[in-house]
Enzyme design. Structure first.
Site, PDB file in Angstrom:
ATOM      1  N   HIS A  88     -10.416   3.023  -1.636  1.00 36.22           N
ATOM      2  CA  HIS A  88     -10.678   2.539  -0.007  1.00 36.22           C
ATOM      3  C   HIS A  88     -11.511   1.171  -0.192  1.00 36.22           C
ATOM      4  CE1 HIS A  88     -10.438   4.046   4.476  1.00 36.22           C
ATOM      5  NE2 HIS A  88      -9.425   3.732   3.849  1.00 36.22           N
ATOM      6  N   HIS A 128       0.974  -1.176   0.005  1.00 36.67           N
ATOM      7  CA  HIS A 128       0.159  -0.154   0.154  1.00 36.67           C
ATOM      8  C   HIS A 128       0.857   1.306  -0.061  1.00 36.67           C
ATOM      9  CE1 HIS A 128      -3.861   2.077   0.559  1.00 36.67           C
ATOM     10  NE2 HIS A 128      -3.161   3.078   1.514  1.00 36.67           N
TER      11      HIS A 128
END
Lengths: 949, 257
Positions: free
Chosen positions: A289, A226
């Site tokens: 998200h 990430h």
């Protein structure tokens, strides 16, 4: 003493919440019927007597015009009699509860001795008892963040959390076996690969000591997929060819090769920045998200938007957010409820939750949400995708930042709690049916007003020169923010100074918490007092956490004791390069069997009712798309404000006519067949949406968001490599630069050994500039008698099309861009719109020409007659109507402007395709055959019915 | 004649302050934006203004009900200065959340004997943005001088105006305080969705107090001060001025500027 204040709709008032619950239960197919009465309320703790609670209720907590209330002290909790089952739902301890915080503050202002407040919802439920647990789990409460209590409330006080007793924790890793290391990594949710963990072990071996928990967490977060994008920046062996740093070779590389003078800061900061006018730059960032939204759709999307808003705020010295975008990929909301795998929420619930989450954050921040898209595909069942984007405006000269030794590390905004621990590492792994239980802590809860207050402070502080650098606390929290800001220097942080939401956080939790609404600033020491005073005047908490130092080390202390000490060099450059294998096998070409039929009206109606094409009015109207009074082409256009605009246009600078068009392109169906071709087509879609409203094709900047499955599988990575190469080639051909991007890998779900991956999904978001917005056009038909012209070449490209989908057909060629012709078409159209020759313009995308014509007609409330002459006789009617060939538009032109318009398209494909009529029907003929004949009312009904929620 | 001075009051969560100040300037006023902390810290600061504006947004997150917390804070500190401000002929404009604040603070409807009033959840149950057609009733309020229909956007979740007493609405109407109503395409007062976007009985979109000088409305006049703001300008052209600007101009004129 604990009190429960229960608040109900007064007699004669609607119980909207109760009705919504009963409707949701029915929609989800829970055996019913359900009757639900809903109450809101508060649990109030403190040395309070009944008159004080009455005062609290009447003065602030209850609206006496429309509500009634009742109260019970803790000793009366058991005595509640009800013929229905009573279910209480309240936030779990430690979960952000903004309304309770406001109530606490206001009640204390009134002089009441309130110690603690929590919100609570109470439901009186009647329905089949056997299904009650499912009602609770699927509708009433979200187990990730809320607890449900059936029957009387079982507690006598609100949990306060327990206080933390400091102990420096070392994690023994030296000399461990491979299996032991992997076990430590898994149990600690560190998600190190073995090679990475061995590198960590070697580092500490040289230091002659074991790492602390905090050091391991810092490394795990910094090295996570990430945060470091190690797959796409690593080495890929692609069918015998080695690619070092795919992103650099494709996306960034293309931008660099263009050498454009209007790019200000690309792939360098939290958002990409381009020049807008003499005085301002604009920046844009889109984030995903996905994993949090799968578990808690509302909270995940809420903080997804909250997080991406902080990107422009943390770009350069801080940009003012001026509009938002949102794109959702979900399984079809009419998926049968009993077909869901374990641990997976129903797509209808997911969609409602994510829309509400975006709505509540964006609206509260006062940022118009102006553009979006919805994709429905079964493979998003367990992995919905939530993309949120924010555009910011920043004065020129403020797009760069620096950090100097001695600068204070200042955190402003929300307090630190246990929310979102392990978010960075959690987003970098696959979901499983247990994800909900093991990763509940990874869900963050947002409080938009806190972020709005931070924004108000940041812009004032920026203009007063009170800081030198700023970044947001996103994934990885302080660890990521301070680690990145101090990467070139070093930093010393006193973790005990961080203000906490509640007691009990360890130093490591403070360091990696992903609590929302926090920014980190590098503040010259002489400016700190002024910044602190400014924050105080706006009610924003600001804390000096330490300082940036010229040591090359990241040193973490807790009450003076060192709990972490890492070299910045090792932290940022010590990760062993990831080497992955990739392979790509093209899908075997297969012809699409074209039917022999005369009438295509039903095909058109079916496509209008698909999730991707249907009206999104239900979503759009829940967003405030006009706050800031700068939206001059709305997302919904036409005679009744309900047609699907191609792009919205905002005016960034009040008083100036220079505008920004915001649009996007996405098409996973093409991605499943040919990711290279798909990449070109979605770039084309984003660009043509911008150009369709009047943007200058030579001033369009784009962003990439790659969402893929598990790229540790070579064929998954191979399709991503092909898509990235498609991006490079088409961006170069169009002269359209990428300025920022983000990838989200591991969008897979494993259950009982079976894996479900999302289709290759590339979202391209575009921001195009318009010298004078008064030249803009919209897609709704304007006047009967005008001519309709089709621009662009229609080829037999029905592979992955919406028509093939609704007909259940497979095979066929996917659409491909023509890199030579497309940019010429865009420039010609821009010139035509700038000269005022175009009354309306609509791009052709899903559903091709037929859908575009239908949308133009129903948006304008006017009919049209279209036809194909002999020159099209060789093409099959299905291709003429529904092919999704890119770079095509329908233009509405006044008869007296056609000649001038045609001259601009000299040598480019353009042809008359019909006329606007004042008969409310859509009629399309091919030579003598009527292909489509439908009243506008039928088209509109088919298009609006699916999302009329 | 000096320009009238308009104060735009900003609280945590206020988010329409910039465009509201811009609208005042466009209409010929001088506008200043103050944070609530500055106003509460020096309540007499109000004395240098002729116009007080409570703009739209989500003051304090609309926790505990829209506008409730700001209304409570204003009530406890600003009571006296505000009375002085009104007594000397000052104008108060509350837009959307600002209207909610004025109602929750009791400044609107502001007539004795009406009982409590509130703005509560839309019948649709959620926040909604759309353009609405409105019919002004001139006479009492200096903000509205004619009955020409106007078009403005609404964007709210709690805009349904409800009075506690059964006959209070009739009394408000006969006192001329219901100065702005939702209307349908043909200009008739709208009782049904979507022309009446929130289900307000009597189609109440805006109200003034018995003096006419305190005016609150759910629609956003500051979002229609330019013809480009209109959702259908690509159909009807750009030669008409934004309807919302008139409301600001009327106020500036009423103050003699």
């Amino acid at each position: 003493m604990l009190w429960h204040l229960q608040i109900d709709p007064a007699p004669g008032q609607l119980d909207l919440a109760g009705r919504r619950i009963a409707a949701d239960a029915a929609e989800l197919g829970l055996p019913g019927p359900w009757t639900v009465g809903a109450s809101r309320g508060f649990l109030i703790e403190g040395p309070l007597d009944r008159p004080s609670v009455t005062r609290a209720a009447e003065a602030v907590l209850v609206d006496p015009v429309v509500e009634t209330y009742s109260m019970r002290g803790v000793d009366e909790f058991q005595a509640v009699a009800s013929s229905s089952t009573v279910v209480h739902v309240l936030p779990k301890p430690g979960v952000t509860d903004p309304e309770a915080e406001s109530a606490l503050a206001l009640l204390r202002d009134l002089g009441l001795a309130v110690e603690n407040v929590r919100t609570i919802r109470t439901y009186r439920v009647e329905g089949p008892e056997a299904s009650l647990p499912r009602l609770i789990g699927r509708v009433l409460a979200n187990d990730a963040v809320e607890q449900a209590v059936v029957g009387p409330l079982p507690f006598d006080r609100l949990g306060q959390g327990t206080s933390y007793r400091f102990a420096r924790v070392e994690v023994p890793i030296l000399g461990k076996s491979d299996a032991e290391l992997l076990d430590i990594s898994r149990k600690g949710q560190l998600h190190f690969s073995l090679a990475e963990f061995r590198a960590v072990e070697r580092y500490f071996e040289e230091l002659g000591r074991e790492p602390t928990d905090c050091e391991l967490e810092t490394l795990a977060q910094t090295w996570s997929e990430h945060c470091s994008h190690k797959t796409l920046r690593g080495r890929i062996e692609f069918d015998g060819r080695a690619i070092d740093n795919l992103l650099k070779q494709t996306i960034f590389g293309a931008t660099q090769r263009m050498g454009l003078d209007w790019l200000v800061s690309v792939f360098a900061d939290n958002a990409g920045v381009v020049r807008f006018d003499e005085d301002y730059d604009v920046c844009f960032k889109v984030e995903t998200h996905n994993h949090p939204s799968a578990i808690d759709p509302y909270g995940g999307a809420n903080t997804g938007l909250g997080g991406v808003i902080r990107d422009p705020m943390g770009t350069g010295l801080g940009a003012k957010p001026i509009c938002n975008t949102d794109v959702f990929c979900v399984a079809p909301p009419d998926t049968p409820a009993d077909s869901l795998p374990a641990g997976v929420l129903h797509p209808r619930r997911i969609l409602k939750g994510i829309v509400a989450g975006v709505r509540d954050y964006g609206n509260r921040m006062g940022i118009p949400t102006v553009n979006g898209a919805l994709v429905g595909h079964p493979a998003y069942l367990a992995n919905p995708l939530v993309f949120c984007g924010t555009v910011g405006l920043i004065p020129r000269g403020m797009s760069t930042k620096s950090v100097e030794p001695g600068d204070r590390i200042v955190a402003i905004g929300g307090r630190t709690g246990r929310d979102g621990i392990h978010g960075a590492t959690f987003s970098s792994v696959e979901l499983t049916s247990e994800s909900e239980s093991i990763s509940g802590g990874a869900v963050q809860i947002g409080n938009a007003i806190t972020e709005k207050m931070v924004l108000d402070v940041v812009l004032q502080a920026r203009d007063r020169g009170l800081f030198r650098s700023i970044t947001d606390c996103g994934a990885g929290g302080f660890s990521s923010a301070v680690g990145e800001m101090g990467a070139e220097l070093g930093a010393e942080v006193d973790l005990d100074r961080a203000p906490l939401k509640y007691e009990g956080l360890s130093y490591t939790e403070i360091w990696i918490s992903e609590a929302q609404e926090r920014m980190v600033l590098a503040v010259p020491p002489e400016k700190w007092a002024e910044l602190r005073a400014l924050c105080e005047s706006e009610g924003v908490e600001a804390t000096d956490l330490g300082r940036f130092v010229d040591t090359g080390r990241l040193t973490l202390k807790y009450h003076g004791e060192v709990v972490g000490d890492l070299s910045m060099h090792f932290l940022h450059d010590g990760r062993p390069a990831v080497i992955r294998k990739a392979t790509f096998t093209p899908v075997e070409p297969k012809p699409l069997e074209l039917p022999n039929q005369a009438d295509y009206t039903k095909d058109l109606l079916d496509i209008l009712g698909t999730w991707d094409v249907c009206s999104k009015e239900w979503i759009v109207r829940q967003y405030d798309h006009e706050v800031q009074a700068r939206t001059v082409v709305k997302p919904l256009v036409g005679v009744l404000d309900d047609g699907p605009g191609d792009a919205s246009v905002v005016l960034p600078v009040a008083g100036s006519m220079r505008g920004l068009a915001i649009s996007c392109g996405i098409n996973p169906r093409h991605g499943l067949i040919d990711p290279y071709a798909m990449a070109g087509c979605v770039i084309d879609e984003a660009v043509r949406n911008c150009v369709a409203v009047g943007a200058d094709p030579d001033r369009i900047a784009i962003l990439d968001n790659f969402c893929w499955g598990n790229t540790e599988r070579p064929e998954t990575l191979g399709s991503l490599v092909r898509a990235a190469e498609g991006c490079r080639d088409v961006a170069l051909a169009y002269g359209t630069p990428f300025i920022s991007g983000k990838d989200s890998l591991y969008n897979e779900y494993t259950h009982e050994g079976k894996s479900l991956a999302i289709p290759p999904t590339l979202l391209i978001s575009a921001m195009g500039q318009i010298p004078d917005v008064r030249k803009c056009v919209t897609m709704d038909l304007k006047e009967a008698g005008n001519l309709l012209l089709l621009v662009g070449e229609t080829r037999d490209e029905l592979g992955g099309s919406h028509w093939a989908m609704v007909r259940g057909l497979e095979g066929g060629d996917v659409p491909r861009v023509d890199p030579e012709t497309a940019p010429r078409i865009f420039r010609a159209l821009y010139s035509a719109i700038s000269r005022g020759l175009v009354r309306s313009c609509h791009d052709l995308s899903e559903g091709g020409l037929a859908v575009a014509l239908a949308e133009m007609a129903l948006a304008g409330g006017l009919g049209l007659e279209a036809g194909f002459g002999l020159d099209h006789s060789s093409s099959h009617p299905a291709s003429l109507l529904f092919s999704e060939s890119p770079t095509r538009f329908v233009l509405e032109v006044r008869p007296d402007a056609v000649a001038e318009l045609r001259s601009l398209f000299e040598g480019l494909p353009i042809g008359e395709v019909g006329t606007v009529t004042d008969t409310p029907r859509l009629v399309v003929r091919h030579s003598e055959t009527t292909l489509i004949d439908a009243p506008l009312s039928a088209l509109k009904e088919a298009w609006q019915a699916p999302l009329r929620w | 004649m000096p320009k009238p001075r308009a104060l735009v009051l900003r609280a945590p969560g206020t988010n329409c302050d910039e465009e509201t100040a811009f609208a005042w300037r466009l209409a010929g006023a001088e506008a200043e934006t103050w944070h609530i902390g500055r106003v509460l810290g020096s309540p007499d600061g109000l004395d240098s203004f002729q116009i007080l504006t409570l703009p739209g947004g989500f003051s304090y997150g609309d926790d505990l009900g829209s506008g409730k917390i700001l209304a409570s804070r204003l009530g406890t500190v600003l009571g006296d200065p505000l009375r002085r401000f009104l007594d000397r002929g000052g104008l108060v404009l509350g837009i959307c959340n600002g209207f909610q604040v004025l109602v929750k603070a009791g400044l609107l409807p502001g007539a004795a004997g009406l009982g409590h009033a509130t703005l509560t959840f839309n019948d649709s149950g959620h926040f909604e943005s759309r353009w609405s057609r409105l019919i002004p009733t001139p006479g009492l309020s200096p903000f509205l001088l004619d009955d020409e229909p106007i078009e403005l956007p609404v964007a709210h979740g709690e805009g349904k105006f409800v009075l506690a007493e059964d006959d209070a609405l009739a009394r408000l109407e006969s006192a001329g305080q219901v100065v702005l109503r939702y209307a349908d395409e043909s200009g008739r007062v709208a009782s049904t969705y979507p022309a009446n976007p929130n289900g307000s009985p009597g189609a109440v979109a805006g109200l003034c107090d018995p003096t006419g000088r305190v005016f609150g409305l759910m629609p956003h006049p500051e979002r229609h001060v330019d013809p480009l703001h209109h959702p259908r300008w690509t159909r009807r052209g750009l030669d008409r001025e934004g309807d919302g600007l008139r409301i600001f101009r009327n106020a500036v004129r009423a103050l003699g500027a």
